[in-house]
Each structure stands twice: as C-alpha cells, then as structure tokens.
Scaffold this motif. Structure first.
Motif, PDB file in Angstrom:
ATOM      1  N   GLN A  56       0.831  -1.273  -0.082  1.00 23.49           N
ATOM      2  CA  GLN A  56       0.386  -0.022   0.176  1.00 23.49           C
ATOM      3  C   GLN A  56       0.437   1.442  -0.215  1.00 23.49           C
ATOM      4  O   GLN A  56       0.578   2.392  -0.279  1.00 23.49           O
ATOM      5  CB  GLN A  56      -0.800  -0.166   1.458  1.00 23.49           C
ATOM      6  CG  GLN A  56      -1.865  -1.018   1.262  1.00 23.49           C
ATOM      7  CD  GLN A  56      -2.886  -0.642   2.420  1.00 23.49           C
ATOM      8  OE1 GLN A  56      -2.159  -0.518   3.214  1.00 23.49           O
ATOM      9  NE2 GLN A  56      -4.323  -0.521   2.516  1.00 23.49           N
ATOM     10  N   PHE A  57       2.298   1.185   0.469  1.00 23.39           N
ATOM     11  CA  PHE A  57       3.308   2.076   0.795  1.00 23.39           C
ATOM     12  C   PHE A  57       3.469   2.337  -0.429  1.00 23.39           C
ATOM     13  O   PHE A  57       4.791   1.925  -0.857  1.00 23.39           O
ATOM     14  CB  PHE A  57       4.168   1.695   1.645  1.00 23.39           C
ATOM     15  CG  PHE A  57       3.019   2.023   2.961  1.00 23.39           C
ATOM     16  CD1 PHE A  57       2.898   3.500   3.907  1.00 23.39           C
ATOM     17  CD2 PHE A  57       2.402   0.873   3.974  1.00 23.39           C
ATOM     18  CE1 PHE A  57       2.092   3.147   4.459  1.00 23.39           C
ATOM     19  CE2 PHE A  57       2.239   0.299   4.617  1.00 23.39           C
ATOM     20  CZ  PHE A  57       1.571   1.999   5.962  1.00 23.39           C
ATOM     21  N   VAL A 116       7.691   2.369  -1.984  1.00 26.94           N
ATOM     22  CA  VAL A 116       8.633   3.431  -0.862  1.00 26.94           C
ATOM     23  C   VAL A 116       8.193   2.111   0.478  1.00 26.94           C
ATOM     24  O   VAL A 116       6.638   1.237   0.888  1.00 26.94           O
ATOM     25  CB  VAL A 116       8.051   4.223  -0.567  1.00 26.94           C
ATOM     26  CG1 VAL A 116       8.663   5.091  -2.195  1.00 26.94           C
ATOM     27  CG2 VAL A 116       6.926   4.974  -0.147  1.00 26.94           C
ATOM     28  N   ASP A 117       9.816   1.766   1.158  1.00 27.99           N
ATOM     29  CA  ASP A 117       9.263   2.060   2.769  1.00 27.99           C
ATOM     30  C   ASP A 117       8.874   3.369   3.233  1.00 27.99           C
ATOM     31  O   ASP A 117       9.047   4.114   3.442  1.00 27.99           O
ATOM     32  CB  ASP A 117      10.700   1.514   3.222  1.00 27.99           C
ATOM     33  CG  ASP A 117      10.931   1.023   4.697  1.00 27.99           C
ATOM     34  OD1 ASP A 117      11.159   2.346   5.580  1.00 27.99           O
ATOM     35  OD2 ASP A 117      11.319   0.413   4.748  1.00 27.99           O
ATOM     36  N   PRO A 118       7.372   2.689   4.220  1.00 31.59           N
ATOM     37  CA  PRO A 118       6.920   3.607   5.010  1.00 31.59           C
ATOM     38  C   PRO A 118       7.923   4.338   6.007  1.00 31.59           C
ATOM     39  O   PRO A 118       7.189   5.656   6.401  1.00 31.59           O
ATOM     40  CB  PRO A 118       5.614   3.023   6.033  1.00 31.59           C
ATOM     41  CG  PRO A 118       6.198   1.515   5.471  1.00 31.59           C
ATOM     42  CD  PRO A 118       6.717   1.087   4.780  1.00 31.59           C
ATOM     43  N   PRO A 123      12.820   3.287  -2.404  1.00 29.09           N
ATOM     44  CA  PRO A 123      12.487   1.887  -2.870  1.00 29.09           C
ATOM     45  C   PRO A 123      12.542   1.513  -2.492  1.00 29.09           C
ATOM     46  O   PRO A 123      13.597   0.948  -2.323  1.00 29.09           O
ATOM     47  CB  PRO A 123      12.785   2.914  -4.525  1.00 29.09           C
ATOM     48  CG  PRO A 123      12.986   3.545  -4.431  1.00 29.09           C
ATOM     49  CD  PRO A 123      13.594   4.183  -2.701  1.00 29.09           C
ATOM     50  N   VAL A 124      11.276   0.518  -2.446  1.00 32.15           N
ATOM     51  CA  VAL A 124      11.915  -1.273  -2.171  1.00 32.15           C
ATOM     52  C   VAL A 124      11.083  -2.247  -3.187  1.00 32.15           C
ATOM     53  O   VAL A 124       9.663  -1.943  -3.999  1.00 32.15           O
ATOM     54  CB  VAL A 124      11.004  -1.460  -0.814  1.00 32.15           C
ATOM     55  CG1 VAL A 124      12.198  -0.919   0.246  1.00 32.15           C
ATOM     56  CG2 VAL A 124       9.819  -1.474  -0.422  1.00 32.15           C
ATOM     57  N   PRO A 125      11.605  -3.289  -3.081  1.00 31.37           N
ATOM     58  CA  PRO A 125      10.973  -4.144  -4.533  1.00 31.37           C
ATOM     59  C   PRO A 125       8.873  -4.436  -3.752  1.00 31.37           C
ATOM     60  O   PRO A 125       9.119  -4.522  -2.890  1.00 31.37           O
ATOM     61  CB  PRO A 125      11.095  -5.467  -4.199  1.00 31.37           C
ATOM     62  CG  PRO A 125      12.861  -5.210  -3.898  1.00 31.37           C
ATOM     63  CD  PRO A 125      11.978  -4.297  -3.388  1.00 31.37           C
ATOM     64  N   TRP A 126       8.567  -4.976  -4.877  1.00 36.73           N
ATOM     65  CA  TRP A 126       6.721  -5.432  -4.879  1.00 36.73           C
ATOM     66  C   TRP A 126       6.980  -6.256  -3.954  1.00 36.73           C
ATOM     67  O   TRP A 126       8.079  -7.312  -4.681  1.00 36.73           O
ATOM     68  CB  TRP A 126       5.590  -5.191  -6.120  1.00 36.73           C
ATOM     69  CG  TRP A 126       5.716  -3.918  -6.594  1.00 36.73           C
ATOM     70  CD1 TRP A 126       6.063  -3.340  -7.686  1.00 36.73           C
ATOM     71  CD2 TRP A 126       5.501  -2.781  -6.140  1.00 36.73           C
ATOM     72  NE1 TRP A 126       6.434  -1.953  -7.624  1.00 36.73           N
ATOM     73  CE2 TRP A 126       5.463  -1.569  -6.684  1.00 36.73           C
ATOM     74  CE3 TRP A 126       4.078  -2.747  -4.955  1.00 36.73           C
ATOM     75  CZ2 TRP A 126       4.544  -0.499  -6.611  1.00 36.73           C
ATOM     76  CZ3 TRP A 126       3.396  -1.199  -5.058  1.00 36.73           C
ATOM     77  CH2 TRP A 126       3.256  -0.017  -5.745  1.00 36.73           C
ATOM     78  N   THR A 127       6.124  -7.105  -3.247  1.00 35.93           N
ATOM     79  CA  THR A 127       5.602  -8.622  -2.767  1.00 35.93           C
ATOM     80  C   THR A 127       5.746  -9.036  -3.929  1.00 35.93           C
ATOM     81  O   THR A 127       5.014  -9.193  -5.192  1.00 35.93           O
ATOM     82  CB  THR A 127       5.404  -8.425  -1.732  1.00 35.93           C
ATOM     83  OG1 THR A 127       4.243  -8.591  -2.430  1.00 35.93           O
ATOM     84  CG2 THR A 127       5.907  -7.513  -0.152  1.00 35.93           C
ATOM     85  N   ASP A 128       5.810 -11.072  -3.719  1.00 34.93           N
ATOM     86  CA  ASP A 128       5.414 -11.773  -4.453  1.00 34.93           C
ATOM     87  C   ASP A 128       4.010 -11.786  -5.004  1.00 34.93           C
ATOM     88  O   ASP A 128       3.111 -11.815  -5.728  1.00 34.93           O
ATOM     89  CB  ASP A 128       6.254 -12.729  -4.119  1.00 34.93           C
ATOM     90  CG  ASP A 128       7.322 -13.320  -4.242  1.00 34.93           C
ATOM     91  OD1 ASP A 128       8.427 -12.413  -5.399  1.00 34.93           O
ATOM     92  OD2 ASP A 128       8.453 -14.041  -3.665  1.00 34.93           O
ATOM     93  N   THR A 129       3.001 -11.680  -3.459  1.00 36.26           N
ATOM     94  CA  THR A 129       1.588 -11.700  -3.741  1.00 36.26           C
ATOM     95  C   THR A 129       1.159 -10.496  -4.397  1.00 36.26           C
ATOM     96  O   THR A 129      -0.056 -11.109  -5.429  1.00 36.26           O
ATOM     97  CB  THR A 129       0.825 -10.953  -1.969  1.00 36.26           C
ATOM     98  OG1 THR A 129       1.569 -12.272  -1.361  1.00 36.26           O
ATOM     99  CG2 THR A 129      -0.280 -11.109  -1.933  1.00 36.26           C
TER     100      THR A 129
END
Length: 143
Positions: A56-57, A116-118, A123-129
C-alpha cells in the motif's frame, strides 16, 4: 489478453470549465478514483496497514495525460485502468477515459508509482503476492 478494471464515473456541472467541457485537471481525479476502485476490487482498499498490505505504501512518480477530444457537458464516462508495466519497485498504469457507448478515447495516459518503505521513503521491491495478484492485468505479460 490483458484484463482491465473499468468504472462508470459521473461528470458534474462543477467539473466543467467556462466552455462547458470537462476541466483538464478533472481527468486526473477520475483516474485517481478509478485506481481506488481497482484497489478495492482487489481487496486492498481502506486504511493503510503495513502488516496486512505492505504494498500500500507507494508514491506517485509521474502522470501523463493526452487529451484527444473534449467531454462536453454533464454526463457519464467510463474510466478504464490496467497495469502497463510492473518493474522491481515501480508500477505503470495505463488508462483511458471513454464515452459510455463507444470505444473512442476522450483521453488516455499513464501513471507511474513507486513502492516505498513507509519509514525511510526509499524504493523497495513489490511483494510476490502483489505481483501474482496483478498478473492478469499486466499488458507487459498479456498483450
């Protein structure tokens, strides 16, 4: 074939400019509401909660809108959204604003967001889900 999410949106008197056409800034609002509807459709609407949905972030990096023909007067329009491309930490949406009875665009465009990390806002990777859920809507996988 790429799936898309589409909503019917009202264009109201206060959305119009002095020429009685949809004000250019309102297209972005219609698109914003459609993305909200898309997230809700996927079960991700509501209050931000990093434990339930860390994806969500995200921040908007860019919006690009091409105005092709005016939306005149008070009426309904269809707004369509899909995933144009999903990168490591970015996501590009495609969108179209259309009349209710034709597939001829009023406008089309893109929005790029970055997960992004809240806390750090880096920037951080999207989750596999997240990736798996968006797969049917991805034009880069389903031409």
């Amino acid at each position: 074939m790429t799936r898309f999410h589409e909503t019917l949106m009202g264009v109201y008197f206060d959305d119009l400019d002095a020429f009685q056409i949809l004000h250019n800034a309102r297209y972005l609002l219609l698109f914003e509401r459609t993305i909200g509807s898309f997230w809700k459709h996927l079960g991700w609407g509501g209050v931000l909660d990093a434990q339930k949905n860390p994806d969500q972030f995200h921040f908007v990096r860019a919006n690009n809108i091409e105005y092709l023909r005016p939306v005149v007067g008070v009426r309904d329009v269809r707004v369509r959204v899909w995933v144009e491309k999903l990168g490591r930490s970015s996501l590009a949406f495609g969108f179209r604003v259309l009349p209710t009875d034709q597939d001829e665009d009023f406008a089309r465009g893109t929005r790029t967001v970055v997960r992004v990390d809240p806390t750090t806002h880096r920037p951080v990777p999207w989750t596999d889900t997240f990736r798996a859920t968006l797969e049917p809507y991805r034009a880069d996988l389903n031409p």
